[in-house]
Design a protein around this motif. Structure first.
Motif, mmCIF file in Angstrom:
data_model
loop_
_atom_site.group_PDB
_atom_site.id
_atom_site.type_symbol
_atom_site.label_atom_id
_atom_site.label_comp_id
_atom_site.label_asym_id
_atom_site.label_seq_id
_atom_site.Cartn_x
_atom_site.Cartn_y
_atom_site.Cartn_z
ATOM 1 N N UNK A 186 5.925 -10.651 -5.041
ATOM 2 C CA UNK A 186 5.224 -10.327 -3.931
ATOM 3 C C UNK A 186 4.305 -9.312 -3.722
ATOM 4 N N UNK A 187 4.285 -8.346 -4.657
ATOM 5 C CA UNK A 187 3.290 -7.357 -4.736
ATOM 6 C C UNK A 187 1.982 -7.715 -5.027
ATOM 7 N N UNK A 188 1.036 -7.152 -4.563
ATOM 8 C CA UNK A 188 -0.382 -7.493 -4.987
ATOM 9 C C UNK A 188 -0.945 -6.334 -6.081
ATOM 10 N N UNK A 189 0.092 -5.628 -6.501
ATOM 11 C CA UNK A 189 -0.315 -4.590 -7.608
ATOM 12 C C UNK A 189 0.339 -5.382 -8.997
ATOM 13 N N UNK A 190 0.740 -6.581 -8.780
ATOM 14 C CA UNK A 190 1.126 -7.046 -10.129
ATOM 15 C C UNK A 190 0.081 -7.329 -11.048
ATOM 16 N N UNK A 193 9.506 -1.801 -3.910
ATOM 17 C CA UNK A 193 10.671 -2.564 -3.293
ATOM 18 C C UNK A 193 11.118 -2.083 -2.024
ATOM 19 N N UNK A 194 10.709 -1.081 -1.450
ATOM 20 C CA UNK A 194 11.047 -0.568 -0.137
ATOM 21 C C UNK A 194 9.980 -1.349 0.782
ATOM 22 N N UNK A 195 9.020 -1.746 0.491
ATOM 23 C CA UNK A 195 8.269 -2.681 1.490
ATOM 24 C C UNK A 195 8.956 -4.048 1.472
ATOM 25 N N UNK A 196 9.342 -4.544 0.370
ATOM 26 C CA UNK A 196 9.847 -5.934 0.526
ATOM 27 C C UNK A 196 11.602 -6.264 0.681
ATOM 28 N N UNK A 197 12.081 -5.181 0.255
ATOM 29 C CA UNK A 197 13.647 -5.290 0.509
ATOM 30 C C UNK A 197 14.243 -3.854 0.639
ATOM 31 N N UNK A 198 13.971 -3.409 1.875
ATOM 32 C CA UNK A 198 14.330 -1.870 2.094
ATOM 33 C C UNK A 198 15.875 -1.722 2.162
ATOM 34 N N UNK A 199 16.670 -2.782 2.361
ATOM 35 C CA UNK A 199 18.162 -2.662 2.226
ATOM 36 C C UNK A 199 18.444 -2.569 1.004
#
Lengths: 467, 467
Positions: free
Chosen positions: B254-258, B207-213
């Motif tokens: 978004x993640x490649x770990x899904x 989540x930090x990678x894609x939406x740090x806010x």
């Protein structure tokens, strides 16, 4: 001109409009098509034709309802003939004829079912006036309804050619659809409305010709009747011995004095929910909605709501919501409502007979909540109303007055309570509730006990003649 | 093996199952598909996988419901994260991850919506166990439901070829009917069930990678949270500053770990009345009826009755009858129920939000009757429950205990009442009602006054932290 005696037939206990109409409070006592009840409307539309109060034939169990509803529309001293048991219309009208002639008179009888709608009241009164001379001349006149559609639920009357009051060619049973179509196309067939005009003595004479046993039985029931204020209680055994038959079968189809006056008066017998939908005002989508109804994409539906009813995406549906039951029926299947009622009856469930609010001569009670060991009722007592002096073996009662004034008898005490005052009736205490005021008394009763049935009551005194 | 922390997402206030589900008491708290509520069932079906109480994310206004329902199924000490405002699932799960890691641990999170049905619980537990190694290895696993039909109401997941846990090829939005048909035929598309398994830290990293806010906002809300017993109240301002997003959009797509584990577990999201009909047991005519329902010639219909509901000649209908509202909808139009709710809300009617029986931390009250100048309530107080010390400016109250024991404070008096005893609270008197007993206290309250709104209350003291 002869005197005109209106006879209101109020004996029906129809359940085709269940759950609004129930045995103990049927259709004729409900305001289904306006502000007034159907019984009241039936009287109001013809009262100007008659110089006398109406004569009512009703079931024993509806006597207080009929009396009160007529009082509400200003009728004083209407005599109410009570049928100890239903024997269909011919004996009921015979009893009415005997009563109408009791004072040595022989008026014309205008016999009206008390649960029909007539939209064009002026045309109807005109028709009655038009029929009077023929009735005075000795005819038995039936009002034939100009058939708006090939209904298969009514009998038909084929009229002879002519204008105004004319001879009847024949009466026919409820036809099949094709036959009904032919009747409507032919133009000389009319719906049999069950409304009649004839002289009292002439009806009895004709009935005597075709069914002398019936006249004899009804005469004995009438001679043996017990008077109780305005109630005339036909003698049970004699009346029960009468053959059961409709006026159509017993007299109209046999007499050569039958005549018919075709009328176009916006008549509807409101014999089903779909009929009620027909006579109700509809919006642009064909919906007739009464009460708190929200509808989304809904067409040609009838909804009656006491609380909130929401309709979503439905067509041709009847939804009737009452305090204790909801009916959802396809509009073309409403005749099967009687199957629901039959099932309720065979299961001995009160929903077939009683509403949640139960009417009594003194007012009403409504069981607003109940659970193991307690019950809460909202009780309304009319001005002057007095419940019986009574006691209970299994329950104590708390009473909280929320409107009006109560006079309470509790064993040896008599006292008054006003709104926001309360009292307690211990188990076994001899008590009575009265409304000494001029407005309706309302109170909340909380019953506590191990058995809370209506039959846990010992009555010591009752002003309404209930032992 | 890693610790498994179950996270129950209970934030929904769904009204697609109105009138049973309402904002203040939505679907997850109702026993729609069995004896237990859906929240309870969600926990019960996975509790054996976890050595810890579940972590719950709920709306502030549902906190007592969630806590009590979990207590009822034996959960002690479940921490309940309260969202001051709904920001969709991604922030809610982030807050849960922070809480799960608060004691220095880093468990696997099994994230479950609390309003779904799973019929094959064994298969579901087996699937979770099967997914654990991959989750321990760092994958974010979603459970894909083997599509039983080309539903257009769900998102789909296309899985890579393989067995068991496998890579996700892509997530796709709710498709149109033709596309859905293709997905089902293809065999490699699965419904997106909204159930996930991953390590807490891994979720936060992604989540930090894609939406740090979002992570920053949630972290501030969590660090500023106020503890109130088992309730953890996220800091309002910080949480409100978080972007609102679903876990699917924010992370999974978004993640490649899904990864996805296809499961065939009798899953249903019960997203509408027709979905509930589907998962309900049906009779030979396809009817699923709950409560007192009489049906005549009725097919493929769902009926829920608190009182009596009679269905005559209807097909494919949903009829839901509650204390204060009735819904009648065509089964293929139930999505439009939301239009009814929207109308109720725009009219500021309580039916959208509250049931007639209103739940409070101490128990509940049910307005069983009301009219000008008075209201009657049935009040239930849980063992140990204490209403606030309060007074009213416009109403007096009569209380009649019908079950259990009441401790009553009235100005300077404190006394106990048992079944069939009553008391009176005069207008203005400072009073409190408590249940000192071990069974539920029930009483009937009759209010009298010129104004009877819930807002006529002055609270002096409240044990539930309501000012």
């Amino acid at each position: 001109m002869s005197e005109l005696q209106v006879v209101l037939l109020s004996g029906g206990a129809g359940t085709r409009l269940w759950p609004l109409s129930r045995e103990a409070y049927p259709k004729q006592f409900l305001p289904l098509a306006g502000e007034a009840t159907m019984l009241q409307d039936t009287w109001l539309r013809v009262r100007e034709l008659s110089g006398m109060p109406p004569l009512v034939v009703a079931n024993e169990e509806h006597r207080f309802l009929a009396a009160e509803q007529l009082r509400q529309v200003g009728v004083e001293g209407a005599e109410i003939l009570l049928e100890p048991t239903g024997r269909n219309t011919a004996p009921a009208i015979a009893a009415a004829a005997l009563q109408a002639m009791a004072a040595g008179k022989d008026p014309l009888l205008l016999v009206l079912p008390s649960d029909h709608v007539v939209r064009d009241v002026g045309a109807f009164r005109g028709a009655v006036r038009e029929a009077i001379p023929a009735a005075e001349g000795g005819a038995l006149i039936t009002f034939g309804i100009v058939a708006a559609a090939p209904e298969t639920g009514f009998g038909y009357i084929q009229a002879a050619a002519g204008e105004g009051v004319r001879a009847v060619r024949r009466f026919v049973e409820k036809p099949d659809a094709a036959t009904a179509q032919g009747y409507v196309a032919g133009g000389d067939y009319y719906w049999n409305s069950g409304m009649f005009l004839f002289r009292a003595s002439r009806y009895l004479e004709e009935l005597e010709r075709f069914d002398p046993d019936m006249v004899q039985a009804v005469r004995r029931a009438f001679d043996g009747a017990a008077r109780d204020g305005d109630f005339i209680r036909l003698e049970r055994e004699a009346f029960a011995a009468s053959p059961a038959d409709s006026i159509d079968y017993a007299v109209m189809e046999k007499t050569d004095r039958a005549m018919v006056l075709p009328v176009d008066i916006g008549w509807n017998d409101v014999g089903s929910w779909s009929a009620l939908w027909q006579v109700s005002e509809q919006d642009g989508d064909g919906n007739a909605h009464h009460g708190d109804v929200i509808s989304v994409d809904t067409r040609n539906s009838y909804a009656y709501a006491r609380r909130l009813v929401a309709l979503v995406g439905v067509d041709d549906l009847v939804v009737v919501e009452t305090d204790d039951a909801v009916l959802v029926a396809r509009k073309d299947r409403v005749q099967q409502v009687k199957e629901v009622v039959a099932r309720l009856k065979s299961d001995e469930r009160s929903h077939a007979v009683l509403h949640r609010e139960v009417h009594r001569p003194w007012g009403s009670y409504d069981s607003i909540d109940a659970d193991v060991g307690f019950q809460v009722k909202r009780i309304k007592v009319k001005p002057g109303g007095r419940l019986s002096l009574q006691s209970h073996r299994h329950r104590a009662e708390h009473w909280i007055v929320v409107r009006g004034t109560a006079r309470v008898t509790r064993d040896n005490d008599v006292f008054e309570l006003h709104a926001n005052q309360s009292t307690y009736i211990p188990l076994g205490a001899k008590h009575r509730l009265e409304n000494p005021g001029t407005e309706v008394l309302e109170l909340i009763e909380v019953q506590s006990g191990d058995y809370l049935g209506e039959d846990d009551i010992v009555r010591y005194d009752d002003v309404y003649g209930r032992s």
